[in-house]
Design a protein around this motif. Structure first.
Motif, PDB file in Angstrom:
ATOM      1  N   VAL A  45       0.835  -1.202   0.000  1.00 33.79           N
ATOM      2  CA  VAL A  45       0.000   0.000   0.000  1.00 33.79           C
ATOM      3  C   VAL A  45       0.871   1.253   0.000  1.00 33.79           C
ATOM      4  N   GLY A  46       1.915   1.255   0.826  1.00 35.11           N
ATOM      5  CA  GLY A  46       2.826   2.391   0.857  1.00 35.11           C
ATOM      6  C   GLY A  46       3.470   2.650  -0.501  1.00 35.11           C
ATOM      7  N   LEU A  47       3.850   1.588  -1.180  1.00 36.48           N
ATOM      8  CA  LEU A  47       4.453   1.731  -2.513  1.00 36.48           C
ATOM      9  C   LEU A  47       3.472   2.342  -3.512  1.00 36.48           C
ATOM     10  N   LEU A  48       2.218   1.915  -3.440  1.00 40.03           N
ATOM     11  CA  LEU A  48       1.217   2.437  -4.372  1.00 40.03           C
ATOM     12  C   LEU A  48       0.906   3.904  -4.090  1.00 40.03           C
ATOM     13  N   VAL A  49       0.863   4.289  -2.816  1.00 40.44           N
ATOM     14  CA  VAL A  49       0.646   5.699  -2.488  1.00 40.44           C
ATOM     15  C   VAL A  49       1.826   6.539  -2.983  1.00 40.44           C
ATOM     16  N   SER A  50       3.033   6.002  -2.867  1.00 36.71           N
ATOM     17  CA  SER A  50       4.209   6.684  -3.421  1.00 36.71           C
ATOM     18  C   SER A  50       4.074   6.875  -4.924  1.00 36.71           C
ATOM     19  N   ALA A  51       3.502   5.861  -5.588  1.00 36.96           N
ATOM     20  CA  ALA A  51       3.300   5.947  -7.035  1.00 36.96           C
ATOM     21  C   ALA A  51       2.290   7.042  -7.387  1.00 36.96           C
ATOM     22  N   VAL A  52       1.302   7.264  -6.507  1.00 37.99           N
ATOM     23  CA  VAL A  52       0.339   8.354  -6.735  1.00 37.99           C
ATOM     24  C   VAL A  52       1.066   9.691  -6.768  1.00 37.99           C
ATOM     25  N   LEU A  53       1.926   9.934  -5.767  1.00 38.10           N
ATOM     26  CA  LEU A  53       2.676  11.186  -5.718  1.00 38.10           C
ATOM     27  C   LEU A  53       3.643  11.296  -6.892  1.00 38.10           C
ATOM     28  N   LEU A  54       4.305  10.199  -7.222  1.00 37.35           N
ATOM     29  CA  LEU A  54       5.237  10.226  -8.346  1.00 37.35           C
ATOM     30  C   LEU A  54       4.510  10.581  -9.641  1.00 37.35           C
ATOM     31  N   ALA A  55       3.327  10.005  -9.843  1.00 40.18           N
ATOM     32  CA  ALA A  55       2.544  10.317 -11.047  1.00 40.18           C
ATOM     33  C   ALA A  55       2.171  11.795 -11.078  1.00 40.18           C
ATOM     34  N   ASN A  56       1.799  12.329  -9.914  1.00 36.28           N
ATOM     35  CA  ASN A  56       1.482  13.755  -9.817  1.00 36.28           C
ATOM     36  C   ASN A  56       2.691  14.605 -10.165  1.00 36.28           C
TER      37      ASN A  56
ATOM     38  N   LEU B   8       8.026   0.350 -11.902  1.00 34.73           N
ATOM     39  CA  LEU B   8       8.697  -0.519 -10.933  1.00 34.73           C
ATOM     40  C   LEU B   8       7.977  -0.509  -9.581  1.00 34.73           C
ATOM     41  N   LEU B   9       7.503   0.667  -9.165  1.00 36.80           N
ATOM     42  CA  LEU B   9       6.770   0.761  -7.901  1.00 36.80           C
ATOM     43  C   LEU B   9       5.506  -0.108  -7.944  1.00 36.80           C
ATOM     44  N   LEU B  10       4.770  -0.013  -9.048  1.00 41.69           N
ATOM     45  CA  LEU B  10       3.562  -0.821  -9.184  1.00 41.69           C
ATOM     46  C   LEU B  10       3.901  -2.306  -9.212  1.00 41.69           C
ATOM     47  N   SER B  11       4.912  -2.667  -9.984  1.00 45.90           N
ATOM     48  CA  SER B  11       5.307  -4.075 -10.099  1.00 45.90           C
ATOM     49  C   SER B  11       5.762  -4.637  -8.755  1.00 45.90           C
ATOM     50  N   LEU B  12       6.528  -3.831  -8.012  1.00 48.05           N
ATOM     51  CA  LEU B  12       7.021  -4.280  -6.710  1.00 48.05           C
ATOM     52  C   LEU B  12       5.874  -4.475  -5.721  1.00 48.05           C
ATOM     53  N   ALA B  13       4.846  -3.621  -5.806  1.00 49.58           N
ATOM     54  CA  ALA B  13       3.683  -3.763  -4.917  1.00 49.58           C
ATOM     55  C   ALA B  13       3.010  -5.115  -5.138  1.00 49.58           C
TER      56      ALA B  13
ATOM     57  N   VAL C 125      -4.683  10.440 -10.658  1.00 48.10           N
ATOM     58  CA  VAL C 125      -6.046  10.090 -10.237  1.00 48.10           C
ATOM     59  C   VAL C 125      -6.300   8.604 -10.436  1.00 48.10           C
ATOM     60  N   LYS C 126      -5.877   8.095 -11.586  1.00 51.23           N
ATOM     61  CA  LYS C 126      -6.068   6.665 -11.869  1.00 51.23           C
ATOM     62  C   LYS C 126      -5.253   5.799 -10.904  1.00 51.23           C
ATOM     63  N   THR C 127      -4.075   6.276 -10.527  1.00 52.55           N
ATOM     64  CA  THR C 127      -3.243   5.520  -9.574  1.00 52.55           C
ATOM     65  C   THR C 127      -3.869   5.541  -8.185  1.00 52.55           C
TER      66      THR C 127
END
Length: 294
Positions: A180-191, A222-227, A271-273
């Motif tokens: 979950v932490g990795l996916l939230v990081s991906a949200v910020l990275l996408a932003n 990579l963040l998504l894949s690692l999650a 938003v999609k992330t």
């Protein structure tokens, strides 16, 4: 009066609270599997977390405007009562103090009934919130932003909730929070990928800027894949139940977001992330709830 209330609600960005609720509910379902669990404490946990999250959101927008990151162009993405001038800085500062104050009062209550470690969890949350938004630290403008949100919406909220309900620190709760932490990081990275051009003009040095669009997009993948890899490993090592494989149903959403970045269309990827993160976490929670029933 109602117009003013709507402005304040918009300023807190209430849709983002779903992320906090998702991490909290993950901590709850993990705690429910423990030998001893005081489920009724979930109410003050939520009542403490949401005001602090709201305060952090207002603080974020306030200093984004103050430091020149949010302008009238920001209105393209969402309603922005601060940029529009509908809410004044003095009002916002009072609101921030009140919201943080509510969080501190509830943390003090939980400390009195659940132990001193609550101070550590609550203190870290408030400190990271301040350091993320306010100079001289302002991690939001630095490559540490993704790490901060990883810590907050991963181990900090999940383990903090777990400890409050069980009175124990469990490595399993920390490990279960990592995807979950990795996916939230991906949200910020996408932003930040979306905002590379604007942030660069303002002198920010986010991870997306340092890596550049292409490398940042690869890191996002990579963040998504690692999650997903961690989810499978957590199930193999029996930290999560096999029914949590339900979260793999969100893989097509992740692939779609990766394709959008690859095609130079980052506008809605954050938003999609966020939707992916919420769906993923909800399905893990459902999977763990099914474990309790079976």
């Amino acid at each position: 009066m109602m117009k003013k209330i709507r402005l304040w609600i918009a300023a807190t960005r209430p849709w983002s609270f779903l992320m906090t609720l998702a991490s909290t509910m993950l901590g709850l379902i993990l705690a429910a599997q423990a030998e001893s669990c005081e489920l009724h404490y979930i109410i003050p946990v939520i009542c403490g977390l949401i005001p602090v999250h709201a305060a952090s959101n207002i603080l974020n927008d306030l200093f984004d405007v103050k430091y020149g990151f949010d302008t009238a162009e920001s209105l393209r993405f969402r309603q922005h009562p601060i940029v529009s001038g509908a809410l004044k800085e003095r009002q916002l500062k009072k609101g921030i103090l009140i919201l943080y104050g509510v969080g501190v009062i509830i943390a003090a209550y939980l400390t009195s009934v659940r132990g001193l470690l609550i101070i550590l969890f609550a203190g870290m949350g408030v400190i990271l919130s301040l350091f993320y938004n306010v100079k001289p630290f302002r991690f939001k403008e630095r490559p540490l932003g993704e790490l901060v949100v990883f810590i907050i919406w991963g181990p900090l909220i999940v383990l903090g909730t777990y400890y409050t309900l069980t009175g124990c620190i469990a490595s399993d709760a920390i490990l279960a929070s990592l995807p979950v932490g990795l996916l939230v990081s991906a949200v910020l990275l996408a932003n930040n990928i979306r905002d590379i051009e604007n942030d660069l003009k303002k002198g920010a040095k986010t991870l997306a800027i340092i890596l550049g669009y292409t490398a940042a997009s690869i890191f996002y993948a990579l963040l998504l894949s690692l999650a997903y890899l961690l989810l499978i490993l957590l199930i193999i090592f029996k930290i999560l139940s096999p029914t949590s494989l339900l979260a793999l149903l969100t893989i097509p959403k992740g692939i779609n977001s990766i394709k959008l970045l690859r095609n130079k269309s980052p506008e809605e990827v954050d938003v999609k992330t966020a939707e992916l993160t919420l769906s993923f976490t909800l399905l893990v929670i459902i999977g763990e709830f099914l474990k309790l029933l079976l």
